[in-house]
Scaffold this active site. Structure first.
Site, PDB file in Angstrom:
ATOM      1  N   ARG A  57     -49.599  -3.522  58.656  1.00  0.00           N
ATOM      2  CA  ARG A  57     -48.346  -2.991  59.208  1.00  0.00           C
ATOM      3  C   ARG A  57     -48.579  -2.283  60.538  1.00  0.00           C
ATOM      4  NH1 ARG A  57     -46.713   1.540  57.958  1.00  0.00           N
ATOM      5  NH2 ARG A  57     -47.257   1.468  55.751  1.00  0.00           N
ATOM      6  N   TYR A 110     -25.713  -9.828  72.921  1.00  0.00           N
ATOM      7  CA  TYR A 110     -25.906 -10.507  71.644  1.00  0.00           C
ATOM      8  C   TYR A 110     -25.155  -9.736  70.550  1.00  0.00           C
ATOM      9  CZ  TYR A 110     -28.424 -12.703  67.791  1.00  0.00           C
ATOM     10  OH  TYR A 110     -28.746 -13.390  66.663  1.00  0.00           O
ATOM     11  N   ASP A 182     -32.915  -7.407  77.914  1.00  0.00           N
ATOM     12  CA  ASP A 182     -33.174  -8.446  76.918  1.00  0.00           C
ATOM     13  C   ASP A 182     -33.278  -9.756  77.695  1.00  0.00           C
ATOM     14  OD1 ASP A 182     -32.929 -10.551  75.099  1.00  0.00           O
ATOM     15  OD2 ASP A 182     -31.620  -9.439  73.748  1.00  0.00           O
ATOM     16  N   LYS A 207     -36.617 -17.704  69.882  1.00  0.00           N
ATOM     17  CA  LYS A 207     -35.892 -18.690  70.673  1.00  0.00           C
ATOM     18  C   LYS A 207     -36.850 -19.512  71.541  1.00  0.00           C
ATOM     19  CE  LYS A 207     -32.391 -16.652  68.755  1.00  0.00           C
ATOM     20  NZ  LYS A 207     -31.679 -15.561  69.405  1.00  0.00           N
TER      21      LYS A 207
HETATM   22  C1  LIG Z   1     -31.285 -14.291  69.038  1.00  0.00           C
HETATM   23  C2  LIG Z   1     -31.171 -13.160  69.973  1.00  0.00           C
HETATM   24  C3  LIG Z   1     -31.509 -11.857  69.575  1.00  0.00           C
HETATM   25  C4  LIG Z   1     -31.974 -11.548  68.165  1.00  0.00           C
HETATM   26  O1  LIG Z   1     -33.169 -12.185  67.872  1.00  0.00           O
HETATM   27  P1  LIG Z   1     -33.614 -12.548  66.364  1.00  0.00           P
HETATM   28  O2  LIG Z   1     -34.997 -13.074  66.552  1.00  0.00           O
HETATM   29  O3  LIG Z   1     -32.656 -13.570  65.858  1.00  0.00           O
HETATM   30  O4  LIG Z   1     -33.559 -11.293  65.585  1.00  0.00           O
HETATM   31  C5  LIG Z   1     -31.411 -10.845  70.501  1.00  0.00           C
HETATM   32  N1  LIG Z   1     -30.973 -11.079  71.761  1.00  0.00           N
HETATM   33  C6  LIG Z   1     -30.638 -12.315  72.170  1.00  0.00           C
HETATM   34  C7  LIG Z   1     -30.184 -12.509  73.566  1.00  0.00           C
HETATM   35  C8  LIG Z   1     -30.725 -13.401  71.300  1.00  0.00           C
HETATM   36  O5  LIG Z   1     -30.378 -14.613  71.710  1.00  0.00           O
END
Ligand SMILES: *Cc1c(COP(=O)(O)O)cnc(C)c1O
Length: 394
Positions: A57, A110, A182, A207
């Site tokens: 962890r 998001y 982000d 992603k």
């Molecule tokens: C998918 C996404 C998230 C969240 O990510 P997860 O891996 O699904 O928790 C955050 N910000 C953006 C822009 C995203 O496309």
């Protein structure tokens, strides 16, 4: 025959076979615990005098291998891989902010990030406001004396608006407000926030970086070592640790990220122009197209790099949308992005189903609105699929 050993020795870990050659592939290390030589050594490990893992962890090799590679892409130091993109967003906000602080977010963040900020943070006494990232004057107007952080995405979902990152960074800098970016949609191939005044960079590694829809992971890096430690401690305390296997998969996926990204981006550019020429398509949204509302800023900020996301609006309502999806079964209709293959999403039935109808209408997200995450397929195949889909819808 070898000597029979008592069955109890099965619980002893077998020694790893000797080999003068070493594995080329990254080893997968699922061990939760690590054995140290003696209390002195363990003490030195916890004290930071020597490097050594203790308990997964707190950190493990597969997470670190992946984190160092994303660090390299982002020009970051000491970034942390987390169990999801949302864990990374949460660690950045809750590891740093406290009761009485105010945080500002882009108004098209998001969905879960918006929910975290507007619903969950409020329960902990952290206030949230929203602003329009394409108009920094709205940020200037929303800043309060207790504003501590701004969270933005460079390209918004699903209308692909391009934030005025220069304007936002200037205001944050002048006002001493932390800027968290982000960078999931743009990726470090399209934009590197640390080169443009950001304090914190966040990714959903799930992603484009991992790229195969088989691992859920996030990443967060801070420029300042103190912030870095605050984020790390919060993430470890609240158990945001990633699985070694997911990290292993993602590191493998990341090896081909630049190739995948460049190919997908080229496909997206061609697909956007193709869609714009089809009867039955009302509008196409792609950042580097001249008809994009932020075209000049997109070119200034991203150069020729429009990314792999294309949105478009069909004439007609839900029935037309259903017909399009039915007519292109080889393109996965799935609410995600960044897979190696093209995926199609329909915000009105998924990510934006709980957004107020007026807000959707203002953003131009109608029943005919689709978002495409373009993959690396042969472009001719994609053009054929989308032509068939749009024809079936109209
Ligand atoms: C998918 C996404 C998230 C969240 O990510 P997860 O891996 O699904 O928790 C955050 N910000 C953006 C822009 C995203 O496309």
């Amino acid at each position: 025959m070898t000597d029979r050993k008592p069955l109890e020795t099965l619980v002893r870990r077998a020694p790893w076979p000797d080999s003068v050659s070493r594995a080329v592939g990254t080893p997968l290390q699922p061990s939760v615990v690590y054995a140290s030589e003696n209390p002195d050594q363990l003490d030195a490990q916890y004290g930071g005098a020597v490097a050594g893992y203790t308990y997964a962890r707190e950190g493990h090799p597969n997470a670190d291998v992946l984190a160092r590679k994303i660090d390299m892409l982002e020009g970051a130091e000491g970034g942390l891989v987390t169990g999801s993109g949302m864990a990374a967003v949460t660690a950045a906000l809750m590891g740093i902010l406290g009761a009485g602080d105010h945080v500002l977010g882009g108004d098209q963040l998001y969905g879960r990030s918006l929910r975290l900020m507007t619903q969950d943070l409020a329960r902990f006494g952290i206030a949230t406001g929203l602003f329009d990232p394409t108009d920094p004057a709205t940020l200037e107007a929303a800043i309060r004396p207790e504003t501590r952080m701004v969270l933005v995405e460079v390209v918004s979902n699903p209308t692909l608006r391009v934030a005025d990152m220069e304007g936002i960074a200037r205001i944050c800098n002048d006002r001493g407000v932390l800027l968290a970016v982000d960078n999931t949609f743009t990726t470090p191939r399209g934009y590197r926030p640390f080169d443009h005044g950001a304090d914190i960079v966040i990714h959903s590694v799930t992603k484009l970086l991992a790229g195969h829809s088989d691992a859920t992971l996030g990443y967060v890096a801070a420029r300042d070592p103190g912030l870095r430690k605050a984020i790390y401690d919060f993430a470890v305390t609240t158990g945001m640790t990633p699985s070694p296997f997911d990290c292993w998969l993602a590191e493998r996926g990341l090896m081909s990220f630049p190739l995948r990204y460049d190919r997908a981006e080229e496909n997206a550019r061609v697909l956007a122009d193709h869609l714009a020429g089809l009867k039955g398509v009302r509008r196409v949204v792609y950042p580097t197209r001249p008809d994009h509302p932020d075209h000049n800023r997109a070119v200034a900020l991203l150069g020729a790099r429009g990314g792999n996301m294309v949105s478009f609006e069909l004439e007609g309502g839900r029935a037309a949308a259903n017909a399009l999806v039915r007519a292109m079964p080889e393109v996965a209709f799935a609410p995600t992005l960044g897979d190696i293959g093209t995926t199609l999403s329909h915000p009105n039935s998924s990510s934006h189903r709980n957004v107020a109808p007026e807000a959707r209408a203002r953003a131009g997200i109608s029943e005919g609105f689709f978002r495409v995450s373009v993959g690396v397929e042969e472009i001719a195949l994609l053009l054929r699929d989308f032509s068939a889909g749009v024809a079936a819808a109209s």
